[in-house]
Design an enzyme around this catalytic site. Structure first.
Site, short mmCIF file in Angstrom:
data_model
loop_
_atom_site.label_atom_id
_atom_site.label_comp_id
_atom_site.label_asym_id
_atom_site.label_seq_id
_atom_site.Cartn_x
_atom_site.Cartn_y
_atom_site.Cartn_z
N ARG A 112 0.81 -1.22 0.00
CA ARG A 112 0.00 0.00 0.00
C ARG A 112 0.84 1.28 0.00
NH1 ARG A 112 -5.39 -1.46 1.90
NH2 ARG A 112 -6.03 -2.76 0.15
N GLN B 181 -6.85 -15.34 -6.21
CA GLN B 181 -7.19 -16.65 -5.64
C GLN B 181 -6.42 -16.96 -4.35
OE1 GLN B 181 -9.33 -18.41 -7.65
NE2 GLN B 181 -8.90 -17.69 -9.69
N LEU C 285 2.51 -21.29 -3.35
CA LEU C 285 1.47 -20.26 -3.52
C LEU C 285 0.35 -20.72 -4.46
CD1 LEU C 285 1.19 -17.44 -2.29
CD2 LEU C 285 2.36 -16.49 -4.27
N GLY C 286 0.63 -21.77 -5.25
CA GLY C 286 -0.41 -22.34 -6.12
C GLY C 286 -0.65 -21.56 -7.40
N TYR C 287 -1.48 -22.12 -8.27
CA TYR C 287 -1.81 -21.49 -9.56
C TYR C 287 -0.54 -20.98 -10.25
CZ TYR C 287 -6.55 -21.76 -7.76
OH TYR C 287 -7.72 -22.20 -7.23
N SER D 119 -8.76 -27.07 -6.77
CA SER D 119 -10.10 -26.47 -6.85
C SER D 119 -11.04 -27.33 -7.69
CB SER D 119 -10.00 -25.06 -7.43
OG SER D 119 -9.36 -25.12 -8.68
N CYS E 126 -17.79 -6.47 3.89
CA CYS E 126 -18.78 -7.16 3.06
C CYS E 126 -18.21 -8.54 2.69
CB CYS E 126 -19.07 -6.32 1.81
SG CYS E 126 -20.58 -6.82 0.96
N GLU F 99 -0.95 -7.62 -7.08
CA GLU F 99 -2.25 -7.98 -7.67
C GLU F 99 -2.24 -9.41 -8.22
OE1 GLU F 99 -5.20 -6.47 -7.76
OE2 GLU F 99 -4.34 -4.96 -6.42
N CYS G 4 -20.84 -0.86 7.98
CA CYS G 4 -20.58 -0.54 6.57
C CYS G 4 -21.00 0.89 6.24
CB CYS G 4 -21.37 -1.52 5.68
SG CYS G 4 -21.14 -1.18 3.93
S1 SF4 Z 1 -24.54 -3.00 3.81
FE1 SF4 Z 1 -22.41 -3.03 3.21
S2 SF4 Z 1 -21.63 -4.91 4.15
FE2 SF4 Z 1 -23.87 -5.06 4.12
S3 SF4 Z 1 -24.30 -6.12 2.21
FE3 SF4 Z 1 -24.44 -3.95 1.80
S4 SF4 Z 1 -22.42 -3.41 1.02
FE4 SF4 Z 1 -22.20 -5.37 2.02
#
Ligand code: SF4
Length: 375
Positions: free
Chosen positions: A48, A65, A103-105, A323, A215, A60, A225
């Site tokens: 980052r 996976q 690490l695979g793939y 997989s 999420c 990236e 969220c």
């Molecule tokens: S509120 Fe946020 S965490 Fe919940 S489903 Fe929607 S986007 Fe995902």
């Protein structure tokens, strides 16, 4: 502090230029909230604090996976050995595969190496800053190119990796198969509509982080969220049931036999072809078990095919899962009193036990090696 200085930041920015589809909320709301949330709660990850496209690209590719926790030590080791695209291009494929082992793939490692060589040959190692040129490179798809453009160059470009896909499915309450071609088209359209002209660098990382930490696939933390009040699946009470998943297909099981041939103090190993599944990795000689044949019979046949003879002893069974299939390997040992010619030629090599740990064996055969070590 999750941003890194970028000389490209502040330059005129090119918007992807797609018409904005009808959305149930102002698209700018999503970017604004996510960028603010990312400033407070985004993760500090090793990739980052850089805008170096080489490092962004490497992270990236490794993250495809693969979990962040698994990638971190590989990323550090890779950069220590290959700090620049030029050093990666100058290395042998064997060395790259060795550092990647576990690490695979593995097609990712082969493509990294090919892309590094291509970039050095074409542009002295300079990464292109447009979608068409990036996606023309081996192993770089539209989403990875979008991540490189946004994160390294601050150019607005949509991303649709697994995390972003899940966020969009829930945000827009997509109740159909998310892997269909219709879904693919729709999700890209939403991804582009939400990508902001300003701060695409932070937005890209923010939406990926939201998918990874809030999420999440099971049990999204909707109360934490920043998008909760505009999220269509939260409103509909469907947040934890989306995305819908196709019924799991039964994973086939392949049965094989493998031989641990102790050939005068060295073990017989062979290298898989450079292209294809597990390409370039090493393994003990092995073959698929023909239908109706007992493992012992197949082991004798394999030994014969290798031009070797000797009494077989059973080591045991190894189970390994990929997989798309499972492997069940019956492992036999055989001690050779004369050095077999086959061990000296081509794809075969005789490897002393103490060197086996350093050889890039693929996962199933690393399990065999551990069994041999115990004996
Ligand atoms: S509120 Fe946020 S965490 Fe919940 S489903 Fe929607 S986007 Fe995902």
């Amino acid at each position: 502090m999750r941003s890194a200085h970028n000389p490209a930041a502040g330059k005129a920015i090119v918007r992807p230029g797609k018409p904005t589809p009808d959305l149930p909320f102002q698209p700018g709301k999503v970017a604004g909230r996510l960028v603010a949330w990312y400033g407070r709660a985004g993760r500090d990850l090793p990739w980052r604090m850089t805008r170096d496209p080489y490092r962004i690209w490497l992270s990236e590719i490794m993250l495809q996976q693969t979990t962040v926790a698994a990638v971190i030590p590989y990323y550090a080791r890779f950069l220590k050995r290959f700090p620049t695209v030029q050093t990666l291009a100058a290395a042998s494929l064997d060395e790259v595969i060795s550092l990647w082992a576990g690490l695979g793939y593995y097609s990712r490692a082969r493509n990294l190496h090919r892309t590094a060589r291509q970039l050095v040959a074409q542009s002295d190692g300079v990464f292109p800053d447009n979608l068409a040129a990036l996606t023309a490179l081996p192993g770089i798809g539209r989403s990875t190119a979008g991540a490189i453009l946004s994160i390294a160059f601050d150019i607005p470009a949509a991303i649709l990796d697994g995390n972003v896909r899940r966020v969009l499915v829930r945000l827009f309450c997509w109740q159909q198969d998310p892997r269909s071609s219709i879904a693919e088209k729709q999700l890209w359209q939403w991804a582009e509509a939400l990508t902001p002209a300003n701060h695409p660098h932070d937005y890209a990382q923010a939406i990926m982080d939201l998918g990874a930490t809030i999420c999440t696939p099971r049990g999204p933390s909707c109360t934490d969220c920043p998008l909760q009040d505009i999220c269509q699946s939260f409103r509909a009470g469907l947040a934890s049931v989306l995305p819908i998943t196709a019924r799991k297909r039964k994973i086939p099981c392949r049965r094989q036999v493998a031989l641990v041939v102790d050939n005068m103090g060295g073990y017989l190993l062979r290298q898989r072809p450079p292209e294809g599944f597990l390409g370039g990795l090493w393994e003990f000689p092995a073959m698929d078990l023909p239908d109706g044949q007992q493992p012992e019979q197949a082991a004798i046949r394999l030994l014969d095919d290798l031009g070797l003879r000797g009494p077989l002893g059973k080591i045991g069974k190894i189970n390994h899962a990929y997989s798309h299939f499972k492997l069940e390997i019956s492992v036999f040992k055989v001690a050779q009193e004369t050095a077999g010619m086959i061990a000296e030629k081509g794809i075969f090599r005789r490897v002393p036990l103490e060197e086996l740990a350093g050889l890039p064996l693929h996962g199933a055969h690393r399990k065999i090696f551990r069994q041999v070590e115990k004996e």
